[in-house]
Design an enzyme around this catalytic site. Structure first.
Site, PDB file in Angstrom:
ATOM      1  N   GLN A   1       0.882  -1.208  -0.026  1.00 25.29           N
ATOM      2  CA  GLN A   1      -0.251  -0.046   0.086  1.00 25.29           C
ATOM      3  C   GLN A   1       1.006   1.188   0.087  1.00 25.29           C
ATOM      4  OE1 GLN A   1      -1.494   0.511   4.639  1.00 25.29           O
ATOM      5  NE2 GLN A   1      -1.470  -1.538   3.780  1.00 25.29           N
TER       6      GLN A   1
ATOM      7  N   HIS B   1       0.187   5.824   0.871  1.00 28.75           N
ATOM      8  CA  HIS B   1      -0.716   6.700   1.261  1.00 28.75           C
ATOM      9  C   HIS B   1      -0.695   8.211   0.722  1.00 28.75           C
ATOM     10  CE1 HIS B   1      -1.578   3.750   4.124  1.00 28.75           C
ATOM     11  NE2 HIS B   1      -0.171   3.773   4.937  1.00 28.75           N
TER      12      HIS B   1
ATOM     13  N   GLU C   1       3.550   7.562   8.129  1.00 29.53           N
ATOM     14  CA  GLU C   1       3.624   6.692   9.618  1.00 29.53           C
ATOM     15  C   GLU C   1       5.048   6.246   9.827  1.00 29.53           C
ATOM     16  OE1 GLU C   1       2.329   2.731   7.501  1.00 29.53           O
ATOM     17  OE2 GLU C   1       0.993   4.112   7.924  1.00 29.53           O
TER      18      GLU C   1
ATOM     19  N   HIS D   1       4.768   0.080   0.702  1.00 26.72           N
ATOM     20  CA  HIS D   1       5.178  -0.647   2.052  1.00 26.72           C
ATOM     21  C   HIS D   1       4.223  -1.670   2.276  1.00 26.72           C
ATOM     22  CE1 HIS D   1       2.505   2.472   3.582  1.00 26.72           C
ATOM     23  NE2 HIS D   1       2.402   1.412   4.404  1.00 26.72           N
TER      24      HIS D   1
ATOM     25  N   ARG E   1      -4.331   0.643  -2.234  1.00 22.11           N
ATOM     26  CA  ARG E   1      -3.427  -0.786  -2.085  1.00 22.11           C
ATOM     27  C   ARG E   1      -2.914  -1.303  -3.657  1.00 22.11           C
ATOM     28  NH1 ARG E   1      -8.309  -0.835   0.829  1.00 22.11           N
ATOM     29  NH2 ARG E   1      -7.706  -1.401   2.947  1.00 22.11           N
TER      30      ARG E   1
END
Length: 386
Positions: A87, A89, A124, A248, A267
């Site tokens: 995935q 982001h 993240e 990642h 995804r």
């Protein structure tokens, strides 16, 4: 002010049946336990002692202690027994545009085909709590990837040809588009079969992971996408930072994860869920490079994992020792979480105290300024960034 937080594990299929239970010192539930969320995200907010959600508490009482009505971050314990989806982001700008577009189109926010469930970005970081934590993160330098593909013989030739260009980022973007297009399945199957039989000292771990991924997701083109990515094995206490657009996938292990408060995921394989290939390619950072391992700053025995210019979050980690008190400076509203041992935290302004054991967390309001820590164990403290 200290406010105790509790939550139940989320039972995603990739979750471990033992890691979170072992952390919390209880018997396993018998179900996969993938994540525990310590935050106010509306999808699964933590609960305060009087039964309100953390979001409700912040709206009702947070302002009096200088806390925001909404946290800028989401803190989690993550326990992977099998691979999560590949995935990426979106950036803040991409999230705002995508969310507005799907809202205008009338796509229900809980629809399986919905991509943007909110208008926020989702950088993240994750710190390994288990002895090792395995992940795929970022696209590998092309020279190394070409050496790996050469091991696949004739089966790897279509992949190798697509990576021959002088523009590495463009070649990787086009290759990922091809793999996920639905037209490359015969080549995907041949590449996976060749990887299953290949042997090489340099890429032994990558080839073993390819076999593992194919056993979990047979025929999934993400198994080949994974061959383009950096394989990272974090040791306990080491961290990865995943910026917007970076491909990642967490593979196995227990970690403390901290991210901007968002649920936006694009995804790219290893999943039965919806894959929006054009949107993934629109947010993808296709530049190859080394694994995005994040080194901490260390002050007075406290590690701080932060990214300059990222205001959403930073994560401090202290290995608390019985023979020395520790002080953790706070940069706004904080959440303190213990993953081993028994630690007593004391708020500097009010003197409020809480004893934390693994899996226990407290919100610390911004008026406290500093957290005093005694006992023995591992303490993580999430705060806004700088």
């Amino acid at each position: 002010m200290l406010v105790s937080l509790v939550n139940e594990p989320r039972d995603y299929a990739w979750g471990s049946t033992t890691l979170i239970a072992d952390l919390e010192g209880r018997a396993p539930s018998g179900r996969p336990e993938a994540e525990v969320w310590y935050g106010d995200h509306p999808a699964d907010p933590a609960i305060v002692p009087d039964g309100r959600s953390l979001g409700e508490w912040l709206a009702d009482e947070g302002a009096a202690a200088g806390a925001p009505k909404k946290l800028p971050y989401l803190l989690k314990v993550l326990a992977a027994a099998s691979p999560l989806s590949i995935q990426a982001h979106p950036s803040k700008q991409q999230a705002e545009a995508g969310f507005a577009r799907e809202e205008a189109a009338g796509v229900a926010r809980n629809a399986p085909e919905r991509t943007y469930r909110d208008d926020n970005h989702k950088p993240e970081l994750i710190v390994a709590v288990s002895e090792t934590f395995t992940a795929l993160a970022g696209l590998r330098e092309l020279d190394a990837t070409r050496r790996l593909i050469a091991l696949l013989g004739d089966a790897g030739r279509p992949l190798a040809q697509r990576l021959e260009g002088t523009d590495a980022a463009a070649s990787l973007r086009d290759t990922i588009a091809w793999l996920l297009s639905g037209t490359a399945q015969a080549d995907v199957d041949a590449i996976v079969a060749a990887a299953a039989g290949a042997e090489d000292a340099e890429f032994a771990a990558e080839l073993a992971l390819s076999r593992h991924l194919n056993a979990a997701y047979p025929g999934d083109p993400g198994v080949v996408v994974a061959l383009l990515m950096n394989l990272v094995v974090l040791q306990r206490g080491e961290a990865l930072f995943v910026a917007a657009g970076v491909l990642h996938a967490y593979v196995q292990g227990l970690g403390v994860e901290l991210m901007a408060a968002s649920d936006n995921v694009l995804r790219g394989g290893l999943t039965p869920k919806h894959i929006d290939v054009p949107e993934l390619l629109a947010v993808l950072d296709p530049n190859p490079g080394p694994p995005p391992v994040l080194k901490p700053e260390v002050h007075d025995g406290v590690e701080r994992f932060g990214v300059p210019g990222l205001a959403d979050f930073a994560l401090s980690h202290a290995e608390v020792q019985t023979d020395a008190a520790t002080r953790v400076p706070l940069e706004g509203v904080a959440i303190a979480l213990v993953t081993s041992g028994e630690v007593e935290v004391t708020a500097s302004a009010t003197g409020a105290q809480a004893t934390l054991i693994p899996g226990c967390a407290v919100l610390v309001t911004p008026d406290e300024g500093t957290l005093g820590v005694t006992g023995s164990g591992d303490l993580f403290v999430a705060t806004p960034g700088r």
